[in-house]
Design a protein around this motif. Structure first.
Motif, mmCIF file in Angstrom:
data_model
loop_
_atom_site.group_PDB
_atom_site.id
_atom_site.type_symbol
_atom_site.label_atom_id
_atom_site.label_comp_id
_atom_site.label_asym_id
_atom_site.label_seq_id
_atom_site.Cartn_x
_atom_site.Cartn_y
_atom_site.Cartn_z
ATOM 1 N N THR A 13 20.882 -32.596 30.521
ATOM 2 C CA THR A 13 22.115 -31.869 30.167
ATOM 3 C C THR A 13 23.098 -32.806 29.492
ATOM 4 O O THR A 13 23.744 -32.450 28.491
ATOM 5 C CB THR A 13 22.741 -31.268 31.427
ATOM 6 O OG1 THR A 13 21.793 -30.377 32.039
ATOM 7 C CG2 THR A 13 24.005 -30.502 31.082
ATOM 8 N N GLU A 16 21.952 -33.619 25.983
ATOM 9 C CA GLU A 16 22.117 -32.453 25.119
ATOM 10 C C GLU A 16 23.564 -32.298 24.683
ATOM 11 O O GLU A 16 23.861 -31.802 23.594
ATOM 12 C CB GLU A 16 21.646 -31.205 25.861
ATOM 13 C CG GLU A 16 21.460 -29.987 24.970
ATOM 14 C CD GLU A 16 20.836 -28.812 25.722
ATOM 15 O OE1 GLU A 16 20.599 -27.777 25.070
ATOM 16 O OE2 GLU A 16 20.598 -28.935 26.939
ATOM 17 N N ASP A 69 14.530 -33.395 22.722
ATOM 18 C CA ASP A 69 14.668 -31.955 22.504
ATOM 19 C C ASP A 69 14.351 -31.273 23.835
ATOM 20 O O ASP A 69 13.226 -31.373 24.328
ATOM 21 C CB ASP A 69 13.697 -31.478 21.418
ATOM 22 C CG ASP A 69 13.872 -29.999 21.084
ATOM 23 O OD1 ASP A 69 14.547 -29.293 21.861
ATOM 24 O OD2 ASP A 69 13.309 -29.555 20.058
ATOM 25 N N PRO A 70 15.337 -30.625 24.450
ATOM 26 C CA PRO A 70 15.089 -29.977 25.752
ATOM 27 C C PRO A 70 13.981 -28.930 25.693
ATOM 28 O O PRO A 70 13.403 -28.576 26.712
ATOM 29 C CB PRO A 70 16.436 -29.359 26.105
ATOM 30 C CG PRO A 70 17.180 -29.254 24.810
ATOM 31 C CD PRO A 70 16.722 -30.405 23.985
ATOM 32 N N LYS A 71 13.655 -28.468 24.450
ATOM 33 C CA LYS A 71 12.573 -27.487 24.296
ATOM 34 C C LYS A 71 11.278 -28.143 23.761
ATOM 35 O O LYS A 71 10.332 -27.450 23.420
ATOM 36 C CB LYS A 71 13.004 -26.379 23.339
ATOM 37 C CG LYS A 71 14.182 -25.562 23.871
ATOM 38 C CD LYS A 71 14.573 -24.459 22.879
ATOM 39 C CE LYS A 71 15.751 -23.642 23.415
ATOM 40 N NZ LYS A 71 16.150 -22.583 22.459
ATOM 41 N N GLY A 72 11.273 -29.453 23.689
ATOM 42 C CA GLY A 72 10.098 -30.168 23.180
ATOM 43 C C GLY A 72 8.979 -30.243 24.205
ATOM 44 O O GLY A 72 9.011 -29.576 25.253
ATOM 45 N N SER A 73 7.991 -31.059 23.887
ATOM 46 C CA SER A 73 6.838 -31.197 24.780
ATOM 47 C C SER A 73 7.273 -31.749 26.135
ATOM 48 O O SER A 73 8.040 -32.710 26.213
ATOM 49 C CB SER A 73 5.799 -32.139 24.155
ATOM 50 O OG SER A 73 4.757 -32.387 25.070
ATOM 51 N N ARG A 74 6.761 -31.149 27.191
ATOM 52 C CA ARG A 74 7.081 -31.602 28.537
ATOM 53 C C ARG A 74 6.118 -32.687 29.019
ATOM 54 O O ARG A 74 6.247 -33.197 30.107
ATOM 55 C CB ARG A 74 7.060 -30.424 29.503
ATOM 56 C CG ARG A 74 8.172 -29.410 29.231
ATOM 57 C CD ARG A 74 8.128 -28.282 30.240
ATOM 58 N NE ARG A 74 6.898 -27.499 30.112
ATOM 59 C CZ ARG A 74 6.526 -26.554 30.967
ATOM 60 N NH1 ARG A 74 7.280 -26.282 32.023
ATOM 61 N NH2 ARG A 74 5.410 -25.885 30.771
ATOM 62 N N THR A 89 10.846 -33.688 25.836
ATOM 63 C CA THR A 89 11.868 -33.540 26.867
ATOM 64 C C THR A 89 12.161 -34.914 27.443
ATOM 65 O O THR A 89 11.432 -35.893 27.194
ATOM 66 C CB THR A 89 11.383 -32.611 27.990
ATOM 67 O OG1 THR A 89 10.214 -33.201 28.589
ATOM 68 C CG2 THR A 89 11.028 -31.220 27.457
#
Length: 468
Positions: A13, A16, A69-74, A89
């Motif tokens: 957070t 971001e 990127d919070p929506k990138g690969s975990r 992430t």
């Protein structure tokens, strides 16, 4: 670059919330194990790249891990796949940081390690490409047959059949191996199978074509840009494995069979009889072979209608035997041969070749070989009409032997039968077409077949032929 002071605990957070212009700088995201580098993030106008920062020999280095990127690969890895440099992430970036820190502990210099790793991968890729282009033994045989076809060699189809029967079908595993791994022992096994089956001269023939195939692949195939463009295959031969396999001299039979006058006339009688040779095209081809003086059968059968000058009474054959370049061989047509063409024209005049049974392809050499075998096995009054077997080559030998006995000179026989001319001076300066001499020789041959008492009357003595 200024270093932004982050909160005690770095979260996704927080990362971001960082904005370009306001939060420019380098943020330490994870310190890991002291002395083994840190995970840092930079805030830029184009994104938030994450780096592994470490020191080596007094210098500071940065190795890109990925882009936050919070929506990138975990995940940093998925099996063998690594997401280094991708959108990640924070959790995935930390996994990457720990892996790189452990790697740096082992190799010390990541830059040199990755350079060497990239060189290794490129080397493996080049090796794989070379391996994919490496031609097999089967590819080599196919390429050789294709070269014969491109050169217009009549033997191309026969050679393809020979390779299929004696190599590809009985030895599929050998043909799948790379051509440059074939050994003399492999060739020996191929030829030994033929010996076990009772084959004699065919052993040497197969050896000769295998040797020629390897010679072609080693001499001209790999460096020919057309080949690489067509099939991409390279054979990389270091030698010819057939060279060490000896030719079996005892399997070579020098032809000696000559039909006597009665046998030759009986043969002509049989090949003119529809009851003995039912197929009219085959019958006509056998007759044409005799009436043209025993010309080479493949050349005769491959001659198209356009090669025949019925008004001028000639046929132009293309002689490829033993020559780098094809040579035109003009043969006079006696009345018997012209009569055959008149009949054939009604049957096959719309096809490309006079001797064709389907209008699409010319008659094959093997068809005439089989027909002669059937003729020589015919019986009269319960006994074989011919006491000793003979072949089409024996008919050709009979023509030359008979003409020699009737006084036709060696030079004129050679001109009629398109024998090689070893005299280099004659090759360079003797441009006479010898058409009249060939015609007289054929007339002498036809007189012999008719049983004429003056069979040698058309012969012109050598001295008179040269001065007349």
């Amino acid at each position: 670059m200024t270093q932004t002071q982050p909160p005690r605990r770095i979260t996704a957070t927080y990362l971001e919330s960082l904005k370009p212009g306001r939060d420019n700088g380098e943020i330490i995201v994870d310190t890991g194990v002291r002395g083994h580098g840190v995970l840092v993030l930079r805030v830029t106008q184009t994104g938030k790249p994450l780096y592994y920062r470490y020191f080596h020999k007094g210098s500071r280095y940065f190795e890109l891990i990925g882009h936050f990127d919070p929506k990138g690969s975990r995940h940093w890895r998925d099996g063998d796949r690594c997401f280094k440099g991708a959108a990640l992430t924070l959790a995935a970036a930390r996994d990457g940081f720990r892996e790189l820190a452990q790697l740096a502990k082992s190799v010390r210099d990541l830059k040199s390690h990755y350079t060497a790793e990239e060189a290794r991968k490129q080397g493996e890729q080049r090796k794989a490409e070379i391996e994919a282009r490496a031609g097999t033994f089967g590819d080599l045989l196919t390429a050789y047959v294709a070269s014969l076809q491109e050169a217009g060699k009549p033997s191309a189809k026969d050679v393809a059949g020979l390779f299929k029967r004696h190599v590809e079908k009985p030895f599929p595993q050998i043909t799948k191996r790379r051509a440059n791994t074939i050994t003399p022992e492999d060739i020996q096994a191929i030829l030994a199978r033929l010996v076990d089956r009772g084959v004699t001269r065919g052993v040497n023939i197969t050896r000769s074509y295998l040797r020629a195939a390897f010679s072609y692949a080693g001499r001209g195939h790999d460096l020919d840009p057309r080949r690489l463009a067509q099939d991409g295959k390279k054979f990389a031969l270091t030698g010819n494995p057939v060279d060490l396999i000896p030719r079996i001299a005892s399997f070579e039979r020098v032809g000696e069979r000559v039909l006597d006058a009665d046998e030759m006339r009986k043969y002509v009688e049989f090949i003119c009889d529809p009851a003995k040779v039912p197929n009219p095209i085959t019958r006509a081809a056998l007759q044409m072979h005799v009436y043209t003086g025993g010309q080479r059968v493949r050349q005769l059968l491959s001659a198209p209608w356009s090669a025949y000058d019925r008004d001028g009474g000639t046929v132009t054959l293309i002689d490829l035997k033993g020559r780098a370049e094809p040579r035109e061989h003009v043969v006079p047509l006696v009345p018997e041969a012209l009569a055959i063409l008149e009949v054939l024209h009604e049957e096959t005049g719309t096809a490309d070749w006079p001797f064709t049974t389907n209008g699409k392809t010319g008659l094959r050499h093997e068809t005439l070989v089989k027909a002669v075998a059937e003729v020589r096995s015919l019986e009269e009054d319960g006994t074989r009409a011919f006491s000793t077997p003979f072949t089409l080559k024996d008919i050709r030998r009979t023509v030359e032997t008979t003409l020699a006995s009737l006084g036709v000179s060696k030079e004129h026989r050679a001109q009629l039968l398109s024998h090689g001319r070893g005299d280099k001076i004659a090759q360079a300066y003797d441009k006479h077409n010898y058409l009249d001499e060939k015609r007289r020789a054929l007339e002498t041959w036809l007189a012999f077949l008719r049983g004429s008492a003056d069979a040698g009357a058309n012969v012109v003595p050598m001295r008179q032929a040269q001065t007349g």
